[in-house]
Design an enzyme around this catalytic site. Sequence first.
Site, PDB file in Angstrom:
ATOM      1  N   LYS A  22       0.891  -1.163   0.382  1.00  0.00           N
ATOM      2  CA  LYS A  22      -0.147  -0.296  -0.308  1.00  0.00           C
ATOM      3  C   LYS A  22       1.125   1.206   0.422  1.00  0.00           C
ATOM      4  O   LYS A  22       0.159   2.098  -0.472  1.00  0.00           O
ATOM      5  CB  LYS A  22      -0.807  -0.090   1.380  1.00  0.00           C
ATOM      6  CG  LYS A  22      -1.374   1.064   1.529  1.00  0.00           C
ATOM      7  CD  LYS A  22      -2.165   1.548   2.817  1.00  0.00           C
ATOM      8  CE  LYS A  22      -2.043   2.200   4.352  1.00  0.00           C
ATOM      9  NZ  LYS A  22      -1.345   3.368   3.781  1.00  0.00           N
ATOM     10  N   ARG A  94      -3.810  11.041   5.062  1.00  0.00           N
ATOM     11  CA  ARG A  94      -2.559  11.230   4.600  1.00  0.00           C
ATOM     12  C   ARG A  94      -1.810  11.054   3.713  1.00  0.00           C
ATOM     13  O   ARG A  94      -1.148  12.300   3.765  1.00  0.00           O
ATOM     14  CB  ARG A  94      -1.965  11.378   6.122  1.00  0.00           C
ATOM     15  CG  ARG A  94      -0.290  11.613   6.386  1.00  0.00           C
ATOM     16  CD  ARG A  94       0.121  11.668   7.529  1.00  0.00           C
ATOM     17  NE  ARG A  94       1.328  12.390   7.504  1.00  0.00           N
ATOM     18  CZ  ARG A  94       2.023  13.679   8.085  1.00  0.00           C
ATOM     19  NH1 ARG A  94       0.636  13.907   8.730  1.00  0.00           N
ATOM     20  NH2 ARG A  94       2.770  14.175   8.391  1.00  0.00           N
ATOM     21  N   ARG A 123       1.899  14.160  13.795  1.00  0.00           N
ATOM     22  CA  ARG A 123       2.528  13.805  12.669  1.00  0.00           C
ATOM     23  C   ARG A 123       1.935  15.832  12.361  1.00  0.00           C
ATOM     24  O   ARG A 123       1.336  16.284  10.998  1.00  0.00           O
ATOM     25  CB  ARG A 123       1.060  13.767  11.549  1.00  0.00           C
ATOM     26  CG  ARG A 123       0.997  11.690  12.734  1.00  0.00           C
ATOM     27  CD  ARG A 123       0.208  11.518  11.627  1.00  0.00           C
ATOM     28  NE  ARG A 123       1.144  10.645  10.770  1.00  0.00           N
ATOM     29  CZ  ARG A 123       0.249   8.991  10.444  1.00  0.00           C
ATOM     30  NH1 ARG A 123      -0.529   8.996  10.047  1.00  0.00           N
ATOM     31  NH2 ARG A 123       1.100   8.973   9.114  1.00  0.00           N
ATOM     32  N   ASP A 308       4.282   0.656  12.399  1.00  0.00           N
ATOM     33  CA  ASP A 308       2.764  -0.399  11.687  1.00  0.00           C
ATOM     34  C   ASP A 308       3.060  -1.196  12.186  1.00  0.00           C
ATOM     35  O   ASP A 308       1.409  -2.210  12.060  1.00  0.00           O
ATOM     36  CB  ASP A 308       3.322  -0.073  10.756  1.00  0.00           C
ATOM     37  CG  ASP A 308       2.494   1.024   9.487  1.00  0.00           C
ATOM     38  OD1 ASP A 308       2.570   2.456  10.260  1.00  0.00           O
ATOM     39  OD2 ASP A 308       2.495   1.285   8.403  1.00  0.00           O
TER      40      ASP A 308
END
Length: 421
Positions: A22, A94, A123, A308
């Site tokens: 991805k 994002r 972020r 992640d």
Amino acid sequence: MERLVIQGGRRLTGSVRSSGAKNAVLKLMAASILANRPCLIRNVPRKITDVEVMIGVLQGLGVKVSWEDPTSLRLDPRGDLGFHAQDELVREMRASFQVIGPLLGRVGRSRIYQPGGCVIGQRPIDLHVKGLSALGAVVNEEHGYIDVHGGRLHGAEIHLDFPSVGATENIMSAAILAEGTTVIRNAAKEPEIIEEQNFYNRLGARIRGAGTDCLRIDGVQELNNREIDYAVIPDRIEVGTFMIAAAITGGDLTVTDVIPEHVEAVSAKLRETGAEVRVDEDSLRVVSAGRPKPTDVTVLPYPGFPSDLQSPMTALLTVADGTSIVTDHVFEARFRYVDELLRMGANVRVEGRSAVIKGIAGLSGAEVVAPDLRAGASLVLAGLAAEGQTVLHGMKHLDRGYERLEEKLREIGADIERHID
Ligand code: UD1
């Protein structure tokens, strides 16, 4: 209202194939903005919503997008392109922010709403702004928009305070058509950066150093006129999720279409918990040795343990035979899912950037909500291991990044179903 209903306690066995990455695909799609000819990207995880969102962003800018076959996306950027990415889409994801660099190169301007996506800490975008400014772009932040202008940019020496993936990508892409050479030090070393370097170089860019902490981009006047056909790497985060799923369910699972080197940090940690990880050329087999041993995990930029996979790994350690500490040095607020694990009986205390996990003998199924994409995956894994039924809400997060997750899990023995009211 969609939810996943999981009956826990089934061992995962057999073989599962990974999808395309991805986080690489989204950036290659954005990169096509710079091309002079159509680009074909293969191995695209078609069924994840982030890909749909990026298609929408690119179409909104004027790129023509079509599916050549179920996993091959054709992007044709010829003709006039706009510079304002659609707000509703940007708010959802994002990664839309990564159109800035390619748009600067192609149309000299980009206007984009402050990016959205998973809420996993502050972020900020200061590193993007500093880097683009160093190349001569003018960046204005007002009314929630980032407006970036520049004529032909110029090369610069840039030292990133932190090896941000997104900032490295935006600076790299903006520097491709700049005058002179750009050097990015303390650059991100993630495999996705290598993918982008390869892709851009096929378009005629001159980039070296991806995979190291120093990237060198020699600006070119223009890119070539070749159509390119590019197959994207496997999704190392999906692969890691399946590896941890095997370990947490006492399973024996082979994950195929893998680049084992990309998940070395995960393999190493799983071995520390007692699981066996057998590495083949392009597949991995994880064989659980029963209840995991505790271990400490420090999340760092690549090649460190990936942020992640922090939450799936924490899920595994909730059932370890002892106490583990997981510390995330990449995102400061990525433990929001812990409250949900507590509902399932886990014993976890969060202290700043760390979680102290006291392993228990087993989790128990509960009704839980996914607060973000990867946290959703960790709750699925917890549900697969738990005794009884787990109902997971917040499917929109999971659907952003995992392709056919429940189907793939069912094929390897999980009792998992999506219910739609
Ligand atoms: C990408 C990945 C995400 C992964 C992350 C870290 C995509 C679409 N997303 O996100 O899945 O978890 O890399 O591997 O590829 N930071 C700043 N200033 C900036 C930019 C970043 O301080 O200008 C900080 C962030 O707040 C964060 C850290 O740097 O704490 C890492 O962020 P970054 O590497 O930029 O992650 P993303 O590119 O957003």
